[in-house]
Design a protein around this motif. Structure first.
Motif, PDB file in Angstrom:
ATOM      1  N   THR A 121      -1.096   6.634  -2.163  1.00  0.00           N
ATOM      2  CA  THR A 121       0.047   6.301  -2.724  1.00  0.00           C
ATOM      3  C   THR A 121       1.217   6.872  -2.506  1.00  0.00           C
ATOM      4  O   THR A 121       2.546   6.182  -2.437  1.00  0.00           O
ATOM      5  CB  THR A 121      -0.341   6.353  -4.154  1.00  0.00           C
ATOM      6  OG1 THR A 121      -0.728   7.630  -4.554  1.00  0.00           O
ATOM      7  CG2 THR A 121      -1.427   5.420  -4.697  1.00  0.00           C
ATOM      8  N   ILE A 176       2.318  -0.757   7.163  1.00  0.00           N
ATOM      9  CA  ILE A 176       1.473  -0.707   6.272  1.00  0.00           C
ATOM     10  C   ILE A 176       1.633  -2.174   5.378  1.00  0.00           C
ATOM     11  O   ILE A 176       0.734  -2.405   4.525  1.00  0.00           O
ATOM     12  CB  ILE A 176       1.250   0.572   5.115  1.00  0.00           C
ATOM     13  CG1 ILE A 176       2.638   0.372   4.370  1.00  0.00           C
ATOM     14  CG2 ILE A 176       0.995   1.583   5.797  1.00  0.00           C
ATOM     15  CD1 ILE A 176       2.662   1.502   3.268  1.00  0.00           C
ATOM     16  N   PHE A 177       2.801  -2.724   5.406  1.00  0.00           N
ATOM     17  CA  PHE A 177       3.092  -4.187   4.769  1.00  0.00           C
ATOM     18  C   PHE A 177       2.949  -4.948   5.715  1.00  0.00           C
ATOM     19  O   PHE A 177       3.492  -5.148   6.928  1.00  0.00           O
ATOM     20  CB  PHE A 177       4.615  -3.952   4.388  1.00  0.00           C
ATOM     21  CG  PHE A 177       4.809  -2.936   3.322  1.00  0.00           C
ATOM     22  CD1 PHE A 177       4.076  -2.649   2.174  1.00  0.00           C
ATOM     23  CD2 PHE A 177       5.641  -2.021   3.528  1.00  0.00           C
ATOM     24  CE1 PHE A 177       4.275  -1.809   1.309  1.00  0.00           C
ATOM     25  CE2 PHE A 177       5.994  -0.654   2.775  1.00  0.00           C
ATOM     26  CZ  PHE A 177       5.170  -0.852   1.461  1.00  0.00           C
ATOM     27  N   VAL A 202       2.656   5.186   0.379  1.00  0.00           N
ATOM     28  CA  VAL A 202       3.212   3.979   0.224  1.00  0.00           C
ATOM     29  C   VAL A 202       4.429   3.921  -0.507  1.00  0.00           C
ATOM     30  O   VAL A 202       5.431   3.111  -0.052  1.00  0.00           O
ATOM     31  CB  VAL A 202       2.257   3.019  -0.754  1.00  0.00           C
ATOM     32  CG1 VAL A 202       2.834   1.816  -1.242  1.00  0.00           C
ATOM     33  CG2 VAL A 202       0.889   2.714  -0.066  1.00  0.00           C
ATOM     34  N   ILE A 209       4.082   1.566  -8.079  1.00  0.00           N
ATOM     35  CA  ILE A 209       2.998   1.943  -7.187  1.00  0.00           C
ATOM     36  C   ILE A 209       1.877   2.658  -7.860  1.00  0.00           C
ATOM     37  O   ILE A 209       2.298   3.740  -8.550  1.00  0.00           O
ATOM     38  CB  ILE A 209       3.382   2.626  -5.908  1.00  0.00           C
ATOM     39  CG1 ILE A 209       4.823   1.878  -5.300  1.00  0.00           C
ATOM     40  CG2 ILE A 209       2.308   3.076  -4.899  1.00  0.00           C
ATOM     41  CD1 ILE A 209       5.320   2.798  -4.290  1.00  0.00           C
ATOM     42  N   GLN A 259      -4.061  -7.592   1.309  1.00  0.00           N
ATOM     43  CA  GLN A 259      -4.214  -7.288   2.696  1.00  0.00           C
ATOM     44  C   GLN A 259      -5.648  -6.685   2.788  1.00  0.00           C
ATOM     45  O   GLN A 259      -6.035  -5.908   2.084  1.00  0.00           O
ATOM     46  CB  GLN A 259      -3.206  -6.040   2.914  1.00  0.00           C
ATOM     47  CG  GLN A 259      -1.844  -6.706   2.678  1.00  0.00           C
ATOM     48  CD  GLN A 259      -0.730  -5.429   2.850  1.00  0.00           C
ATOM     49  OE1 GLN A 259       0.430  -6.022   3.358  1.00  0.00           O
ATOM     50  NE2 GLN A 259      -0.892  -4.197   3.183  1.00  0.00           N
ATOM     51  N   LEU A 299      -2.895   0.599  -4.699  1.00  0.00           N
ATOM     52  CA  LEU A 299      -3.781   1.215  -3.525  1.00  0.00           C
ATOM     53  C   LEU A 299      -4.747   2.334  -4.241  1.00  0.00           C
ATOM     54  O   LEU A 299      -3.981   3.178  -4.951  1.00  0.00           O
ATOM     55  CB  LEU A 299      -2.958   1.940  -2.364  1.00  0.00           C
ATOM     56  CG  LEU A 299      -3.720   2.570  -1.437  1.00  0.00           C
ATOM     57  CD1 LEU A 299      -4.509   1.529  -0.526  1.00  0.00           C
ATOM     58  CD2 LEU A 299      -2.937   3.361  -0.536  1.00  0.00           C
ATOM     59  N   LEU A 309       2.421  -2.816  -6.509  1.00  0.00           N
ATOM     60  CA  LEU A 309       1.741  -2.179  -5.509  1.00  0.00           C
ATOM     61  C   LEU A 309       0.658  -1.619  -5.896  1.00  0.00           C
ATOM     62  O   LEU A 309       0.543  -0.423  -6.164  1.00  0.00           O
ATOM     63  CB  LEU A 309       2.621  -1.567  -4.237  1.00  0.00           C
ATOM     64  CG  LEU A 309       3.744  -2.483  -3.794  1.00  0.00           C
ATOM     65  CD1 LEU A 309       4.661  -1.674  -2.745  1.00  0.00           C
ATOM     66  CD2 LEU A 309       3.424  -3.901  -3.268  1.00  0.00           C
ATOM     67  N   GLY A 362       1.026  -6.586  -5.057  1.00  0.00           N
ATOM     68  CA  GLY A 362       0.436  -6.457  -3.400  1.00  0.00           C
ATOM     69  C   GLY A 362      -0.544  -5.524  -3.473  1.00  0.00           C
ATOM     70  O   GLY A 362      -0.358  -4.333  -4.088  1.00  0.00           O
ATOM     71  N   ILE A 368      -2.417  -3.286  -1.173  1.00  0.00           N
ATOM     72  CA  ILE A 368      -2.416  -2.788   0.288  1.00  0.00           C
ATOM     73  C   ILE A 368      -3.534  -2.924   1.051  1.00  0.00           C
ATOM     74  O   ILE A 368      -3.419  -3.018   2.262  1.00  0.00           O
ATOM     75  CB  ILE A 368      -1.800  -1.380  -0.014  1.00  0.00           C
ATOM     76  CG1 ILE A 368      -0.525  -1.327  -0.786  1.00  0.00           C
ATOM     77  CG2 ILE A 368      -1.489  -0.704   1.450  1.00  0.00           C
ATOM     78  CD1 ILE A 368       0.618  -2.202   0.150  1.00  0.00           C
TER      79      ILE A 368
END
Length: 818
Positions: free
Chosen positions: A570, A481-482, A573, A616, A676, A504, A502, A634, A636
């Motif tokens: 999440t 996923i990264f 992640v 996250i 991403q 999402l 991070l 980041g 995701i």
């Protein structure tokens, strides 16, 4: 002299009683009944006494109608101001809701029927009182805590309200509100010395061996009194020691009201910053125009110091004796916002949001109503804060969809704020890095004055945003996923002791569970939606109705064991981060982790103190939060919002990317953002990469115009829902047919051509209710006419037999048409 009459909204939810009822006011009560008061009225054939609220008083000249009289006043002064009455009536018309739904928003928190008026006596000299006034004061003093209706019963006097009003004008009596059963005032025991004797005289009555009693007397003499909790903590005295002093008559114990404290007591002062030239220009121009009932948009990049401008403008409002409401979109933003505002303005701040208990909300509401604070901070509903001298409303992150209510009445906090400012002669300030398309269009039309802040404080650079094409990652054998770049950047950040966020926008572990053999997807039985897997409980959960089930090991349809979890949330992640970076301190912030009271503040506090390396989260971390040590963000999956079948999906994607990116590089170090995506060419992603709002708006507004979406038209949504599918379908068709007939009657064939449906809603079933939708596109000039037809067809007839078993969900310009 003409008879006076009152229009009263009664406390009854039936559609047949959703209208003002006219009652006459007896001559003896003419000085006691005012608009905004609660009254008791006889209702129905049996003249049952029920409550209502007076919304209008006028002269009644028609002698032919046999009207009933108001039975009694439940207050001796209005509980609602005339402006709040007018605002409620406007909401009722604008959002197609009932009178009670509209008035519920402006009433004190809690159940309408449980609110009572409490009378208290001020500690002032009692001079020139009439016999009736002396009688009332004596009764209140005897009771200690006294309800208005009890005083009126005791007096048994037709002018009781007038006498009490006179006492209030003389500052002898004052009133507060109390919710009788659910919420009571918080009382604490207060200890003070029982006489004005010298300390030495008091100590004569204490044995020399009573050292702790002597210590308590010395403490109370010095402090002039203290709450029992503080007294026992500071002197380490026992309850028996205090009781012994009370038995000797040396101290007195009284119960004193204390407000429930919703604000932490350890908030540090928040220093005043010198404004940059950009900020100063914005500040001065707004101050010059703020008394002209204007609307302003501060369009500032993330980290440009919009909050400091708010704070300094509020300082000027306080100097002018005016009140301010500050709206923030998420409860998660309030801890940091509160810290800054309380750090600057101390006890002059009240807080209003849904995570407070009923008692806490009621206490904060009373502080505002009674003029004890000048600033109210909160989420959407704080726009109704009952200030009497409102000068300013600030809406931070104005683009957020959470400012639109999802429950009746489906109001827009922005529209309500604008209306309230118009009524009260106040100003409105909007602030955001990513204005909504509708707001920016209003700027271009000259309805809102624009201020642009292009630079971050201290000229810090905006974080560099890298777009990673996840299709290439997959082609190069990376199934993680990264992306490889995000992995390297996280690793580097940890080595340097910097923090990472991070993002999402999907909670849970896996977004759906499917059988690889037969293709069966597990859905909620009550909702037409896939269930999300939550690994910690090993359960599948429906994020719409909350139903849960143990995750199956074999397929419920074909019996195979080829069950597989697809998609990421999440939780997954978090698991992967802990797997790849085992030494990192990892925290997750989403709806699942912030259910407990105070959980937002705890997560926020650990991040602020640097105890968390990687945070996250979902969209609740995407805005407003300011962590100086976060240098990497980041994202995701940037496509989550982009792939939704909604006309706002491009706008939401641009806003989310820009807002999340803005969490990086707010301190002394430059920030980086890794995005991403499987759709890197999309214009919203490319414009977000360059922080190019104007470029995004120019593309988006052309699409809105081409396909006739807001701001070029209005969208109205009617969702018909109920337990029986066939009945929902038939009623939807009947509603559609009735509206068409009404439009044909007024020859509005243009509107007829812009009706879509009835069709199954995108999610056809939620909480065992089947849902069908009718959508309308309607220009401004036809909006009133269409609302009137919908009210007649859907709302005024909602109790008819033909609609039995179904309900209507009506939304004007919904935040989403899904």
């Amino acid at each position: 002299m003409e008879n006076l009459a009152a229009q009263v909204i009664i406390y009854n939810n039936s559609s047949k009683t959703d209208k003002p009822f006219t009652y006459l006011i007896e001559d003896r009560m003419k000085d006691n009944i005012q608009e905004g008061m609660r009254v008791a009225v006889p209702f129905g054939v049996g003249n049952r006494i029920i409550q209502g609220i007076v919304v209008r008083i006028f002269e009644w000249k028609d002698k032919t109608k046999n009207l009933k009289y108001i039975a009694d006043a439940l207050d001796f002064e209005p509980i609602l101001s005339k402006n709040m009455i007018e605002l409620s009536l406007w909401m009722r018309e604008n959002y197609l809701c009932s009178y009670l739904d509209a008035f519920h928003l402006v009433m004190p928190p809690g159940d309408f029927k449980e609110i009572r008026t409490v009378l208290n006596v001020n500690n002032v000299p009692l001079k020139n009182l009439t016999k009736e006034e002396e009688k009332i004061v004596g009764y209140i003093n005897q009771k200690g805590k006294c309800y208005l209706d009890d005083v009126k019963k005791f007096m048994d006097h037709e002018n009781a309200n007038k006498i009490i009003n006179n006492l209030k004008k003389k500052n002898i009596v004052y009133n507060t509100l109390e919710i009788e059963t659910k919420i009571n005032k918080k009382l604490e025991k207060y200890i003070s010395l029982s006489s004005n004797q010298s300390k030495d005289d008091i100590l004569k009555d204490i044995s020399s061996r009573g050292k702790k009693q002597i210590e308590v007397v010395n403490y109370l003499y010095k402090k002039k009194g203290a709450f029992i909790k503080n007294l026992m903590e500071d002197t380490k005295a026992s309850y028996q020691t205090i009781k012994a002093l009370a038995d000797k008559g040396l101290i007195k114990v009284t119960e004193t009201e204390v407000f429930r404290n919703v604000i932490k007591s350890d908030i540090s002062p928040y220093k005043r910053f010198k404004l940059t030239p950009e900020q100063l220009k914005c500040f001065n121009t707004i101050l010059d125009d703020i008394n002209k009932n204007g609307s302003f948009l501060i369009h500032g990049v993330t980290g440009s110091g919009k909050t400091e401008i708010y704070l300094q403008i509020i300082e000027e409002m306080i100097k002018a004796g005016k009140d301010t409401i500050v709206l923030v979109p998420e409860i998660s933003l309030t801890p940091q916002t509160i810290e800054r505002f309380v750090g600057r303005f101390g006890s002059n701040v009240a807080v209003l949001h849904s995570k407070l208990s009923y008692g806490e909300r009621f206490d904060e509401w009373r502080k505002i109503k009674e003029g004890k604070v000048k600033i109210a901070i909160g989420a959407r509903s704080a726009v109704f804060a009952p200030f009497n001298n409102l000068g300013l409303i600030i809406i931070d992150e104005e683009h957020e969809t959470s400012y639109k209510s999802g429950m009746n009445p489906k109001y827009s906090a922005y529209e309500v704020a604008r209306k309230r400012c118009d009524m009260e002669g106040s100003s409105l300030i909007l602030g955001t890095a990513t204005p909504s398309v509708e707001t920016y269009n209003s700027v271009l039309n000259g309805e809102i004055k624009l201020f642009v802040l292009k630079k971050r404080i201290n000229n810090k650079k905006m974080p560099v945003m890298d777009i990673i094409d996840m299709r290439e990652e997959l082609n190069n054998g990376n199934n993680s996923i990264f992306s490889r770049k995000l992995y390297r950047e996280i690793e580097e950040n940890l080595k340097e002791g910097k923090q990472t966020i991070l993002f999402l926008n999907r909670r849970g572990y896996s977004t759906f569970v499917s059988c690889r053999k037969c293709g069966y997807v597990i859905k909620c039985k009550s909702c037409d939606i896939t269930m999300t897997y939550h690994i910690q409980e090993n359960k599948l959960k429906c994020h719409y109705c909350g139903k849960e089930m143990i995750a199956p090991k074999i397929c419920p349809k074909c019996g195979s064991n080829y069950i597989k979890y697809f998609g990421i949330g999440t939780q997954k992640v978090e698991e992967q981060v802990k797997k790849y970076f085992p030494k990192a301190s990892v925290e997750r912030m989403d709806t699942d982790t912030v259910t407990k009271k105070g959980s937002h503040e705890k997560i926020f506090g650990r991040m602020k103190r640097g105890e968390t390396d990687i945070l996250i989260g979902t969209q609740m971390i995407s805005k407003g939060l300011d962590f100086p040590n976060v240098t990497l963000v980041g994202i995701i999956a940037a496509d989550t919002s982009l792939n939704l079948p909604d006309y706002r999906s491009s706008e939401r994607t641009f806003q989310l990317l820009t807002q999340v990116a803005g969490r990086a590089g707010r301190g002394d170090f430059e920030g980086r953002v890794i995005v991403q995506t499987y759709n890197p060419e999309h214009f919203s992603i490319q414009m977000a990469k360059d922080y190019n709002y104007e470029g995004f708006f120019d593309r988006e507004i052309l699409l809105r115009k081409e396909f006739e979406f807001p701001p070029f038209t209005n969208i109205l949504s009617i969702i018909v829902y109920g337990k029986e599918k066939e009945r929902v379908i038939n009623v939807s068709k009947d509603i559609h047919s009735e509206i068409i007939k009404n439009l044909e009657f007024i020859y509005d064939y243009n509107l007829i051509g812009n009706i879509y449906g009835p069709n199954p809603a995108l999610i056809e079933k939620i909480k065992d209710n089947y849902r069908w939708q009718i959508l309308f596109k309607c220009p401004d000039e036809d909006l009133f006419q269409l609302k009137d037809i919908i009210r007649r067809v859907c709302i005024n007839n909602r109790d008819d037999k033909k609609y039995r078993g179904v309900k209507f969900n009506i939304d004007i310009n919904p935040s989403s048409i899904l």
